[in-house]
Scaffold this motif. Structure first.
Motif, short mmCIF file in Angstrom:
data_model
loop_
_atom_site.label_atom_id
_atom_site.label_comp_id
_atom_site.label_asym_id
_atom_site.label_seq_id
_atom_site.Cartn_x
_atom_site.Cartn_y
_atom_site.Cartn_z
N TYR A 153 0.84 -1.19 0.00
CA TYR A 153 0.00 0.00 0.00
C TYR A 153 0.87 1.24 0.00
O TYR A 153 2.04 1.21 0.40
N LYS A 154 0.33 2.33 -0.50
CA LYS A 154 0.97 3.63 -0.45
C LYS A 154 0.30 4.46 0.65
O LYS A 154 -0.89 4.29 0.92
N LEU A 155 1.08 5.34 1.25
CA LEU A 155 0.58 6.14 2.37
C LEU A 155 0.97 7.59 2.16
O LEU A 155 2.14 7.90 1.88
N TYR A 156 -0.02 8.47 2.28
CA TYR A 156 0.26 9.91 2.20
C TYR A 156 0.00 10.55 3.55
O TYR A 156 -1.11 10.47 4.08
N VAL A 157 1.05 11.17 4.09
CA VAL A 157 0.96 11.87 5.37
C VAL A 157 1.24 13.35 5.12
O VAL A 157 2.34 13.70 4.66
N PRO A 158 0.28 14.23 5.36
CA PRO A 158 0.49 15.65 5.08
C PRO A 158 1.43 16.30 6.09
O PRO A 158 1.66 15.77 7.18
N GLN A 159 1.93 17.45 5.72
CA GLN A 159 2.79 18.22 6.61
C GLN A 159 2.00 19.36 7.25
O GLN A 159 1.03 19.86 6.69
N GLY A 160 2.44 19.74 8.44
CA GLY A 160 1.90 20.94 9.05
C GLY A 160 0.53 20.83 9.66
O GLY A 160 -0.14 21.84 9.88
N HIS A 161 0.07 19.60 9.94
CA HIS A 161 -1.24 19.42 10.55
C HIS A 161 -1.09 18.66 11.87
O HIS A 161 -0.47 17.59 11.91
N ASP A 162 -1.63 19.21 12.92
CA ASP A 162 -1.58 18.55 14.22
C ASP A 162 -2.63 17.45 14.30
O ASP A 162 -3.74 17.61 13.80
N GLY A 163 -2.27 16.37 14.97
CA GLY A 163 -3.19 15.26 15.13
C GLY A 163 -4.04 15.41 16.38
O GLY A 163 -3.91 16.39 17.12
N PRO A 164 -4.89 14.43 16.60
CA PRO A 164 -5.12 13.26 15.75
C PRO A 164 -5.85 13.62 14.46
O PRO A 164 -6.74 14.47 14.46
N LEU A 165 -5.46 12.96 13.36
CA LEU A 165 -5.97 13.27 12.03
C LEU A 165 -6.97 12.22 11.57
O LEU A 165 -6.89 11.05 11.97
N PRO A 166 -7.90 12.61 10.69
CA PRO A 166 -8.75 11.60 10.04
C PRO A 166 -7.92 10.71 9.12
O PRO A 166 -6.82 11.08 8.71
N LEU A 167 -8.48 9.56 8.78
CA LEU A 167 -7.85 8.62 7.85
C LEU A 167 -8.86 8.25 6.77
O LEU A 167 -10.01 7.92 7.08
N VAL A 168 -8.42 8.31 5.51
CA VAL A 168 -9.27 7.92 4.39
C VAL A 168 -8.58 6.79 3.63
O VAL A 168 -7.44 6.94 3.18
N VAL A 169 -9.25 5.66 3.51
CA VAL A 169 -8.75 4.50 2.77
C VAL A 169 -9.32 4.58 1.36
O VAL A 169 -10.54 4.65 1.18
N MET A 170 -8.45 4.57 0.34
CA MET A 170 -8.86 4.73 -1.06
C MET A 170 -8.59 3.44 -1.84
O MET A 170 -7.44 2.99 -1.92
N LEU A 171 -9.63 2.86 -2.43
CA LEU A 171 -9.54 1.57 -3.12
C LEU A 171 -9.71 1.78 -4.63
O LEU A 171 -10.78 2.20 -5.09
N HIS A 172 -8.67 1.49 -5.39
CA HIS A 172 -8.65 1.75 -6.82
C HIS A 172 -9.54 0.78 -7.60
O HIS A 172 -9.97 -0.26 -7.08
N GLY A 173 -9.78 1.09 -8.86
CA GLY A 173 -10.55 0.22 -9.74
C GLY A 173 -9.64 -0.71 -10.52
O GLY A 173 -8.42 -0.72 -10.36
N CYS A 174 -10.24 -1.52 -11.38
CA CYS A 174 -9.47 -2.46 -12.20
C CYS A 174 -8.47 -1.72 -13.09
O CYS A 174 -8.76 -0.62 -13.56
N THR A 175 -7.36 -2.35 -13.32
CA THR A 175 -6.24 -1.88 -14.15
C THR A 175 -5.51 -0.70 -13.53
O THR A 175 -4.50 -0.25 -14.06
N GLN A 176 -6.00 -0.17 -12.42
CA GLN A 176 -5.37 0.98 -11.81
C GLN A 176 -4.34 0.58 -10.76
O GLN A 176 -4.28 -0.57 -10.33
N THR A 177 -3.52 1.56 -10.35
CA THR A 177 -2.55 1.41 -9.27
C THR A 177 -2.80 2.53 -8.27
O THR A 177 -3.49 3.50 -8.57
#
Length: 351
Positions: free
Chosen positions: A91-115
């Motif tokens: 999996y790939k993970l994107y963590v933004p800069q400059g934001h204090d936690g606790p932060l929300p989390l969004v799980v993104m699920l791609h479609g066929c043929t995608q990465t």
């Protein structure tokens, strides 16, 4: 190897012998497999095929598929791997800069043929993560699990809590929550097409983990139980599993020739029980800045808070609304599905 025989081999390895034998018989006889359809792509048009027009004017010439780019934001987009008894997924993970936690989390699920990179480029969700302040995780379906990188939403073993792909996606979610300062009451899951169907499965199987779901051009949990029934559900819809209350936002094009728009309504029905007297629907119409019309049905609670939304995109095909041409399967002229999902999600903390 003949593609149909290759598919029969795959079905045999999965223990689906009756489907494999039917496919072999049809291949030998020369007759088309019925109700089987060549499963080269289970839910997205083959790369390079023209997308459905999203307005009444003539469709533009198909864009060449752009090479996915790293997000043009200052955060970190890193690669990881998760292992469990059910298997292993990167999996790939994107963590933004400059934001204090606790932060929300969004799980993104791609479609066929995608990465994950392609899906991230098309949805621009990482840029929103930087702007708004949340962590985005992008599980990857490998070709070893599905030749077209589809999440196997149509397999019964991948539709149940604690089994198959749902267990792996939930495991990735929990691993990220443990490793980063995540608000456990603000964890969400969304996806496109096969990924949208997988997001519905995650909402149905792990309601205590996810506070809301987003399904773009997807299907209800349990809409199919095999490859053959998957194609039938994509054309005609499927009954799905039992209704259960969970905040859900759904986007679907009314000219989607790959996954029938009826599926969008069925997803919403699955997560908005009709017997719930606290929800009142209202309907509004409008158009995006790019000119795509839409009908938005919002189900509000007694406080006027949206608990479910259904966006029917007029003239749109099978593509992420408002996405970037830097990714595949996007409709840039549509309403910004990414931003609307985030707006909806962040108003839906878990109880």
């Amino acid at each position: 190897m003949n593609p149909k025989l290759a598919e029969a081999t795959r079905l045999t390895r999965e223990g689906r012998l009756s489907e494999a034998m039917a496919l072999i018989r049809d291949t030998v006889s020369g007759a088309p497999a019925a109700p089987h359809i060549d499963p080269d792509v289970i839910d997205l048009a083959p790369p390079g095929a023209p997308s459905q027009p999203w307005s009444l004017r003539p469709a533009a010439k198909p864009r060449p598929k752009a090479k996915p780019r790293a997000p043009e934001t200052p955060g970190r987009f890193t690669s990881h791997s998760f292992s469990a008894p059910q298997g292993r997924r990167s999996y790939k993970l994107y963590v933004p800069q400059g934001h204090d936690g606790p932060l929300p989390l969004v799980v993104m699920l791609h479609g066929c043929t995608q990465t994950p990179d392609d899906f991230a480029a098309g949805t621009r969700m990482n840029a929103l993560a930087e702007e708004i302040g949340f962590v985005a995780v992008w599980p990857e379906q490998p070709q070893s699990a599905n030749m077209q990188r589809c999440w196997n939403w149509f397999n019964t073993g991948d539709q149940q809590r604690g089994q198959g792909e749902p267990a792996l996606i939930a495991g990735i979610t929990r691993e990220v929550m443990a490793a980063h300062n995540i608000d456990p009451a603000r964890v969400y899951v969304a996806g496109l097409s096969a990924g949208g169907a997988a997001a519905a499965i995650m909402g149905a199987c792990y309601p205590e983990l996810y506070a809301a779901i987003g399904v773009h051009s997807g299907l209800a949990q349990g809409a199919a139980t095999s490859v053959a029934s998957a194609f039938q559900a994509m054309r005609q819809g499927g009954s799905g599993g039992p209704a259960q209350a969970m905040p859900a936002i759904v986007f679907h094009g009314d000219r989607d020739a790959t996954v029938s728009p009826v599926n969008g309504a069925q997803v919403l029905a699955q997560f908005t029980p009709p017997a719930d007297p606290t929800l009142k629907p209202r309907t509004e119409t409008g158009a995006s800045p790019g000119g795509m019309g839409f009908t938005r049905i919002v189900h509000e609670d007694a406080k006027g808070q949206p608990r479910a939304e259904h966006w029917l995109l007029h003239g749109a095909g099978h593509a992420w609304s408002g996405g970037s041409p830097a990714g595949s399967y996007t409709a840039p002229e549509g309403p910004d599905a990414s931003r609307e999902m985030l707006r909806f999600f962040l108003a839906q903390p878990a109880a």
